[in-house]
Write a protein that holds these residues in place. Structure first.
Motif: not given
Length: 373
Positions: A346-350
């Motif tokens: 989920a990297r980049g969805l923070g």
């Protein structure tokens, strides 16, 4: 209402009869559109609140078909009665839906799927999305989107709570990893990522040998989830979902593919949101609803949610709920899900500098895609 007005001498018998025979056609003011998904969900929650107020106990799993049939008969009868009461009694409903959040969520779904314009024979977009947001402090639903924006005369399917799909890897924290954290595993526990005979493959086909549980969660390793679920047993893992009112768990789901989201029927976005909200709430589950309270025409309190009752008792904003996971296990799982957001699938969805925790999930051929956090 007309009968009461006649009995109280407000109108004549002839006027009462004439009014009853008049055909009523609702016409909305120009510029005011129905909010399809909000209205259907609010009505659904309000009806069930009225049922609960009458002492009805909701049940999702049964010992036999006879018990299930009897329950469904009672449920449908009271649901119709409370639905009729909702539409005719002039209740005032206080909802937790935040329309700014509602619009933001709707825009996100519409924008994300804007490139897919194929429709079915009824003119409904074939590729759909749905989403639910829950206030982690109170447990209330604050936005509920059941599909892409389309304008139809009647109400459309609200996929946020009426559709059930395969959750893929998004289910792993709820029925595999958090239960195993309760049983002595830690983020640093070393496990073996290797091919399993007659078992699943990892999504990227890569096996890394000895890795930590944290790394397995970060990379969404199917092999590790499968092994741990086998150790936990499917019956035990699924019992956590049942306690959180996941309504479509089938006896056929008591097998290892459930560890990867392979269910007979599936789960709804509402159920997934409530499950992850339990992790954020130190392992305590609160039944999702958007109804704060209901009053009658005189302002008398007809129904108040458990959250509001608890706030009155404890004088706190937080709601306790029913304990599903041990507090330390829920906190540890949340910490690992932060790693997923920062370094994993989920990297980049923070959310920028705001701490966020979540899990992605996809099914075969990307038929279903999830984010829960």
């Amino acid at each position: 209402m007309l009968t009461s007005m006649y009995e109280q001498g407000v109108i004549s018998l002839a006027a009462s009869k004439e009014a009853k025979e008049e055909k009523i056609k609702l016409k909305r003011k120009k510029g005011i559109e129905k909010n399809d998904y909000v209205e259907t969900y609010v009505n659904y929650c309000a009806i069930r609140a009225l049922m609960k107020q009458q002492g009805f106990e909701f049940q999702y799993y049964f010992d036999n078909k006879k018990e299930e049939k009897q329950y469904n008969k009672q449920y449908k009868k009271l649901y119709r009665e409370c639905e009729s009461s909702l539409y005719t009694s002039g209740y005032r409903i206080y909802s937790s839906i935040q329309m700014d959040q509602q619009q933001t969520l709707q825009n996100a779904i519409d924008t994300g799927l804007s490139g897919f314009s194929d429709v079915n024979e009824e003119g409904v977009y074939k590729l759909q999305g749905a989403g639910v947001t829950i206030d982690n402090t109170t447990g209330y639903v604050t936005a509920v989107v059941g599909g892409r924006t389309q304008h139809f005369e009647g109400y459309t399917l609200n996929r946020a709570y009426q559709s059930f799909r395969q959750p893929g890897s998004a289910i792993k924290p709820l029925l595999v990893y958090t239960p195993m954290l309760e049983r002595g595993y830690t983020p640093d526990t070393v496990v073996m990522d290797e091919p399993i005979e007659d078992g699943p493959s990892n999504s990227n086909g890569v096996y890394e040998g000895a890795i930590t549980i944290r790394h397995a969660v970060k990379k969404s390793k199917n092999t590790i989830a499968w092994k741990l679920f086998d150790e936990l047993t499917p019956v035990t893992g699924l019992s956590y979902l049942k306690k959180m009112n996941f309504t479509k768990i089938d006896p056929e789901d008591e097998r290892l593919p459930a560890a990867l989201g392979g269910f007979t029927i599936g789960v709804s976005p509402l159920e997934m949101a409530a499950g992850f909200a339990a992790l954020a709430n130190d392992g305590c589950y609160r039944e999702p609803t958007c109804i704060i309270k209901i009053e009658d025409t005189q302002g008398n309190l007809i129904y108040t949610s458990e959250t509001e009752e608890e706030k009155v008792r404890s004088k706190k904003e937080e709601a306790g709920g029913e304990r599903i996971y041990k507090s330390n296990a829920a906190r540890t799982m949340t910490d690992m899900l932060q790693t997923v957001m920062n370094e994993g699938t989920a990297r980049g969805l923070g959310l920028g500098d705001m701490p966020s925790a979540g899990k992605t999930g996809t099914t075969n051929d990307n038929k279903d895609g999830w984010f829960a956090g």
